[in-house]
Enzyme design. Structure first.
Site, PDB file in Angstrom:
ATOM      1  N   ARG A 288      10.987   6.957  -1.274  1.00  0.00           N
ATOM      2  CA  ARG A 288      12.400   7.022  -1.689  1.00  0.00           C
ATOM      3  C   ARG A 288      12.587   6.787  -3.193  1.00  0.00           C
ATOM      4  NH1 ARG A 288      13.814   3.072   3.293  1.00  0.00           N
ATOM      5  NH2 ARG A 288      11.579   2.672   2.992  1.00  0.00           N
TER       6      ARG A 288
ATOM      7  N   ASN B 232      16.256  -8.070   8.856  1.00  0.00           N
ATOM      8  CA  ASN B 232      14.911  -8.585   8.632  1.00  0.00           C
ATOM      9  C   ASN B 232      14.596  -8.457   7.139  1.00  0.00           C
ATOM     10  OD1 ASN B 232      12.139  -9.047   8.649  1.00  0.00           O
ATOM     11  ND2 ASN B 232      11.647  -6.992   9.418  1.00  0.00           N
TER      12      ASN B 232
ATOM     13  N   GLY C 213       1.582   2.423   8.290  1.00  0.00           N
ATOM     14  CA  GLY C 213       2.690   1.545   8.649  1.00  0.00           C
ATOM     15  C   GLY C 213       2.430   0.093   8.286  1.00  0.00           C
TER      16      GLY C 213
ATOM     17  N   ALA D 258       0.816  -1.223   0.000  1.00  0.00           N
ATOM     18  CA  ALA D 258       0.000   0.000   0.000  1.00  0.00           C
ATOM     19  C   ALA D 258       0.843   1.263   0.000  1.00  0.00           C
ATOM     20  CB  ALA D 258      -0.928  -0.006   1.212  1.00  0.00           C
TER      21      ALA D 258
HETATM   22  C1  UD1 Z   1      10.628  -2.961   6.227  1.00  0.00           C
HETATM   23  C2  UD1 Z   1      10.810  -3.498   7.669  1.00  0.00           C
HETATM   24  C3  UD1 Z   1      12.294  -3.728   7.923  1.00  0.00           C
HETATM   25  C4  UD1 Z   1      12.852  -4.685   6.889  1.00  0.00           C
HETATM   26  C5  UD1 Z   1      12.576  -4.185   5.471  1.00  0.00           C
HETATM   27  C6  UD1 Z   1      12.923  -5.288   4.476  1.00  0.00           C
HETATM   28  C7  UD1 Z   1       8.997  -2.514   9.007  1.00  0.00           C
HETATM   29  C8  UD1 Z   1       8.648  -1.489   9.995  1.00  0.00           C
HETATM   30  N1  UD1 Z   1      10.271  -2.536   8.622  1.00  0.00           N
HETATM   31  O1  UD1 Z   1      11.262  -1.693   6.199  1.00  0.00           O
HETATM   32  O2  UD1 Z   1      12.486  -4.270   9.229  1.00  0.00           O
HETATM   33  O3  UD1 Z   1      14.252  -4.843   7.081  1.00  0.00           O
HETATM   34  O4  UD1 Z   1      11.187  -3.871   5.299  1.00  0.00           O
HETATM   35  O5  UD1 Z   1      12.900  -4.818   3.158  1.00  0.00           O
HETATM   36  O6  UD1 Z   1       8.142  -3.282   8.594  1.00  0.00           O
HETATM   37  N2  UD1 Z   1       3.481  -0.718   3.306  1.00  0.00           N
HETATM   38  C9  UD1 Z   1       2.101  -0.733   3.376  1.00  0.00           C
HETATM   39  N3  UD1 Z   1       1.459   0.166   4.172  1.00  0.00           N
HETATM   40  C10 UD1 Z   1       2.124   1.062   4.927  1.00  0.00           C
HETATM   41  C11 UD1 Z   1       3.534   1.070   4.864  1.00  0.00           C
HETATM   42  C12 UD1 Z   1       4.184   0.162   4.044  1.00  0.00           C
HETATM   43  O7  UD1 Z   1       1.454  -1.552   2.706  1.00  0.00           O
HETATM   44  O8  UD1 Z   1       1.459   1.828   5.636  1.00  0.00           O
HETATM   45  C13 UD1 Z   1       4.161  -1.670   2.400  1.00  0.00           C
HETATM   46  C14 UD1 Z   1       4.994  -0.990   1.357  1.00  0.00           C
HETATM   47  O9  UD1 Z   1       4.245  -0.773   0.177  1.00  0.00           O
HETATM   48  C15 UD1 Z   1       6.142  -1.968   1.125  1.00  0.00           C
HETATM   49  C16 UD1 Z   1       6.225  -2.729   2.430  1.00  0.00           C
HETATM   50  O10 UD1 Z   1       5.042  -2.456   3.152  1.00  0.00           O
HETATM   51  O11 UD1 Z   1       5.877  -2.869   0.085  1.00  0.00           O
HETATM   52  C17 UD1 Z   1       7.428  -2.340   3.252  1.00  0.00           C
HETATM   53  O12 UD1 Z   1       7.406  -0.963   3.522  1.00  0.00           O
HETATM   54  P1  UD1 Z   1       8.722  -0.081   3.481  1.00  0.00           P
HETATM   55  O13 UD1 Z   1       8.351   1.312   3.814  1.00  0.00           O
HETATM   56  O14 UD1 Z   1       9.459  -0.312   2.233  1.00  0.00           O
HETATM   57  O15 UD1 Z   1       9.523  -0.703   4.723  1.00  0.00           O
HETATM   58  P2  UD1 Z   1      11.091  -0.658   4.981  1.00  0.00           P
HETATM   59  O16 UD1 Z   1      11.460   0.683   5.506  1.00  0.00           O
HETATM   60  O17 UD1 Z   1      11.829  -1.151   3.805  1.00  0.00           O
HETATM   61 CA    CA Z   2      11.256  -1.739   1.754  1.00  0.00          CA
END
Ligand code: UD1
Ligand code: CA
Length: 416
Positions: A16, A171, A79, A11
């Site tokens: 970035r 992770n 999140g 979502a």
């Molecule tokens: C996340 C993990 C991190 C891990 C990394 C691996 C968390 C808090 N952190 O960080 O520990 O090492 O992935 O790549 O989970 N998303 C949603 N809704 C939201 C926010 C994000 O669906 O409200 C989805 C994004 O589209 C994405 C995924 O979740 O596909 C991960 O989100 P992202 O912001 O990329 O997390 P990272 O900072 O990479």
């Molecule tokens: Ca990510």
């Protein structure tokens, strides 16, 4: 795999990436990131797949239109923990294990997920995390362990102390949960982090604090499970997947002269003894027969089919066309929306003018036709079997050239 359902978190906007598009629709070797993830999950045998979409949901849905997945909407991106909580509506009656993956996680090894399932099942744990060790762990959540190796927390880059930032075990964003307690724990997650988001990693911390049995499966770094957060990472992944795709073709008997300078998207079939010369770009959904030569410097676009022993040479672009056996298009041509028979010779500089500014039209060229250099064939048009055109001919639309006849001049006249 009936007892495992998957939730893919997709979502987020992907800030970035600095893009108007959601991150997960960006393509790697012609295929959106999210589709790579869905395919990996399917390959692991999972049938029930829930995708959480939010930012530009329409675009994510469009990428998945041919896949059997359920979509739920996370209207506000609060999140990763909140995103998973939103998927609860689709999993209420589901009692098995829930595999959770980030939609931006990328890995090539088809066995990774199955290895993870086996680990999880053997340990009989409430939840498992898939971790890996990277030389450059920047940006990832770090796996914090006690001196006795027991995992105690996942710490995000922003929240980590300088010494935690040195940890190289990260992770991957892939988890397995028993469905039983998951959603009630998720409801208890707090925004106690620098980003003020509901982190999925906080729920892992809750399992750990509640002394629940947590498994941690560390897969070695060569399996390269990477998250894509920016365009530098996107191109790095593109490069490694491209190498894998080309190796697969080579192993099946295709010569690729210079893999570093050849681009073949995911979903291309190429027959044995075909030789691909450098600076060739082949899009997905292309089929090329055996014994062909392709390139150097040519582009073959999606929905093109090239039969055995054809020659497609330098500076040729083929778009949505069928090229018959032993046909030669060796220099400087544009062939669009055309069906070309066998043993046809297309002279240098030939163009099928398929677009009139409003619609695309088709060109048909019969077997053994000979198209002289620099011919322009304005579609819709049919060139009969063994027909010819003189050099520099412009054939207007609809002026079909009958079998064995020759067209010359501008506009073309049909002569014997
Ligand atoms: C996340 C993990 C991190 C891990 C990394 C691996 C968390 C808090 N952190 O960080 O520990 O090492 O992935 O790549 O989970 N998303 C949603 N809704 C939201 C926010 C994000 O669906 O409200 C989805 C994004 O589209 C994405 C995924 O979740 O596909 C991960 O989100 P992202 O912001 O990329 O997390 P990272 O900072 O990479
Ligand atoms: Ca990510």
């Amino acid at each position: 795999m009936k007892d495992i359902a998957a939730v893919i978190l997709a979502a987020g906007k992907g800030t970035r990436m600095k893009s108007a598009l959601p991150k997960v629709v960006h393509k790697v070797c012609g295929v959106p990131l999210i589709l790579h993830v869905v395919r990996q999950v399917k390959r692991a045998g999972i049938k029930k797949i829930v995708v959480v979409a939010g930012y530009r949901k329409d675009l994510v849905v469009d990428c998945l239109k041919n896949e059997r997945v359920e979509i739920v909407e996370q209207a506000r991106q609060l999140g990763t923990g909140h995103a998973l909580l939103v998927s609860a509506q689709k999993l209420r009656s589901f009692n098995g294990d829930i595999l959770v993956l980030d939609g931006d996680v990328f890995f090539e090894d088809k066995t990774v997920l199955r290895q993870f399932f086996t680990f999880h099942a053997k340990r009989c744990v409430e939840m498992s995390i898939l971790t890996t060790t990277l030389d450059n762990p920047f940006g990832y959540g770090r796996i914090v362990r006690e001196s006795n190796e027991k995992v105690v927390a996942i710490r995000e880059e922003l929240d980590a102390t300088p010494s935690e930032r040195k940890i190289k075990e990260i992770n991957t964003g892939i988890y397995l949960f028993k469905s039983k307690n998951l959603f009630s724990y998720l409801k208890g997650v707090k925004k106690n982090n620098r980003k003020k988001e509901y982190y999925l990693t906080s729920v892992v911390d809750m399992y750990l604090q509640k002394q629940k049995n947590v498994g941690c499966f560390n897969i070695d770094g060569t399996h390269a499970i990477l998250g894509v957060n920016d365009r530098v990472q996107l191109s790095a992944i593109q490069k490694s997947l491209q190498a894998v795709i080309i190796r697969e073709h080579q192993r099946k008997g295709v010569t690729v002269v210079d893999p570093a300078n050849t681009y073949i998207e995911d979903g291309v079939a190429i027959g044995r003894d075909t030789c691909i010369y450098p600076y060739t770009y082949i899009e997905k959904n292309v089929r090329i027969g055996a014994g062909c030569t392709i390139g150097p410097f040519c582009k073959i676009c999606s929905h093109s089919f090239i039969k055995d022993d054809a020659h497609i040479g330098s500076f040729v672009e083929i778009v949505r066309s069928r090229i018959g056996q032993k046909t030669r298009i060796k220099h400087l041509s544009y062939i669009g929306d055309a069906t070309i028979g066998r043993q046809v010779n297309i002279g240098a500089g030939t163009i099928t003018a398929n677009y009139d500014g409003i619609k695309k039209h088709k060109t048909k060229i019969g077997d053994k036709a000979f198209i002289g250099s620099d011919t322009i064939l304005v579609a819709p048009l049919t060139v009969g079997k063994e027909a010819k055109t003189g050099a520099g001919t412009v054939v207007p639309k609809g002026r079909n050239i009958p079998r064995r006849r020759t067209a010359v001049g501008i506009p073309a006249r049909i002569i014997k």
